[in-house]
Design an enzyme around this catalytic site. Sequence first.
Site, PDB file in Angstrom:
ATOM      1  N   SER A 139       0.841  -1.194   0.000  1.00 14.48           N
ATOM      2  CA  SER A 139       0.000   0.000   0.000  1.00 14.48           C
ATOM      3  C   SER A 139       0.876   1.243   0.000  1.00 14.48           C
ATOM      4  O   SER A 139       1.812   1.341  -0.776  1.00 14.48           O
ATOM      5  CB  SER A 139      -0.927  -0.070   1.214  1.00 14.48           C
ATOM      6  OG  SER A 139      -1.720   1.058   1.303  1.00 14.48           O
ATOM      7  N   HIS A 182      -2.263  -0.608  -3.699  1.00 15.44           N
ATOM      8  CA  HIS A 182      -3.269   0.456  -3.544  1.00 15.44           C
ATOM      9  C   HIS A 182      -2.705   1.720  -4.167  1.00 15.44           C
ATOM     10  O   HIS A 182      -1.595   2.111  -3.859  1.00 15.44           O
ATOM     11  CB  HIS A 182      -3.544   0.734  -2.063  1.00 15.44           C
ATOM     12  CG  HIS A 182      -4.124  -0.436  -1.337  1.00 15.44           C
ATOM     13  ND1 HIS A 182      -3.907  -0.651  -0.008  1.00 15.44           N
ATOM     14  CD2 HIS A 182      -4.899  -1.461  -1.752  1.00 15.44           C
ATOM     15  CE1 HIS A 182      -4.536  -1.762   0.370  1.00 15.44           C
ATOM     16  NE2 HIS A 182      -5.140  -2.271  -0.678  1.00 15.44           N
ATOM     17  N   ASP A 184      -5.529  -4.225   5.033  1.00 19.52           N
ATOM     18  CA  ASP A 184      -5.893  -5.060   3.888  1.00 19.52           C
ATOM     19  C   ASP A 184      -4.802  -6.124   3.700  1.00 19.52           C
ATOM     20  O   ASP A 184      -3.619  -5.813   3.782  1.00 19.52           O
ATOM     21  CB  ASP A 184      -6.018  -4.193   2.631  1.00 19.52           C
ATOM     22  CG  ASP A 184      -6.651  -4.949   1.464  1.00 19.52           C
ATOM     23  OD1 ASP A 184      -7.307  -5.985   1.709  1.00 19.52           O
ATOM     24  OD2 ASP A 184      -6.481  -4.507   0.314  1.00 19.52           O
TER      25      ASP A 184
END
Lengths: 195, 276
Positions: A10, A37, A130
């Site tokens: 991310s 992400h 996540d």
Amino acid sequence: MRAAIVIGVSAGGVSALLELLPKFPVDCKLSILIVQHMSKSSTNYFVKLLQDKSKIRVKEADEKEEIMPGTIYVAPLDYHLLVEEDFSISLSVSEKQNFSRPSIDVLFETAAYAYQKHLIGIILTGANHDGAEGMCIIQKMGGYTIIQSPDEAEFPQMPRAVMDLIEVDEVLLLDEISDFFANINERVEDIFGAG
Amino acid sequence: MPKLNNDIVNIEIELLIEAIYKRYSYNFHAYSRAHIKRIVLKFMRTERIAHVAELQRLILYNSEVFYRLILGFSSNVSEMFRDPSFYKSFIARVIPDLRTCKSLRFWNAGCSTGEDVYSLAILLKKLGLYNISKVLATEFNPIMLEKASKAIFSLSSTNEYVKNYNSIELDGDLSEFFTKKNNSLILNKELKTNIRFLEHSLVAGENMEQMNVIICRNVLIYFERKLQDRVFGLFHESLVKGGYLCLGLKENMNYSPFNDSFELIDSHMKIYRKIK
């Protein structure tokens, strides 16, 4: 034998990936699937950047394409990336998972069912959780789990969330993951051979 | 933690799909298995159901559980004016031709919770074509259809919608078309006057008549090729000659026998035109 590495990353991930992915050797036998992400900007530029530095093919994942060895697939912006059990790719715009689309959990969970013990899940730096549930499922299916050391990660929350949930197989520094990738064909023989 | 027996779970998923088909006539046989399996197992984790077989019993006897489960199956959760470049292309390449018609028929197939159909309605209003248009919005999931017909969205999405709208470079402001109340964004009622909402399944349903434009974005992505071909056939039947079909950016007709019946007028935005 079909085997794969799934990578979730991310915030702060671009530089980590740029350091790691070029390490995969030309004769890499595994497929590599990545969810990063991103804010609303193009994945095209990112894919090009990675391709310029990598020894193996890098591409944006396409709907219904067969997953090939020695190839790095990047999830397109705003689509979930799923692995079918016939080792093809599905994309989906179903609801966000952990406020993310693409979501690491979605890739990791579906890859876990498809590859089972022939899968390595890796969570790098990131500022959310996540991927933790996905890593849990990878482990449940017999796969191998690696996280970047939270002490080193620019944003430690994501690898830490995995540690809170499961006992991972390895906690590595970025340099060690580089080394792991550089010798991937030998390393997977150790891992999968033992499994 | 117990190791999940993947083969058995896969058998159970097949049986679940069959049970849904026999009990509710919804045919998910050709849907992406990875998608369905993930939604089913996630649903089970949330509802604390241990085995798919147990879930199967629940959905057979309790339709409420079934409709909650399939919310996830069909979710092509969208945003208003998703992919602004698509709308720009639609305005540039499709609208000039539509302006030559006396009346227009649109079909938004698989309208989900209505984001695409209201985007279309706003576009038609802005371009002065709304009054000559009839818009049909269909969806197989009654919960989603109900939500679509209400035209109420979450306030938290507003910025995204406005940003999308502004990048299309139409005149004015999206705020002309909604009011904010509590935590909701409520679209103006006038947008609904020419929209008809209808429960309809692309898997089992009939074709529609004399459509000028069909918009079906990010629905076919969940269908296996055989089912995609069925739907392309349905769309082909439903369109007038010269009518337009708009798919999602990751969808195409490349491997379909209907590919020859259409020309691709924007290969990036996936806008097709029926030529025969």
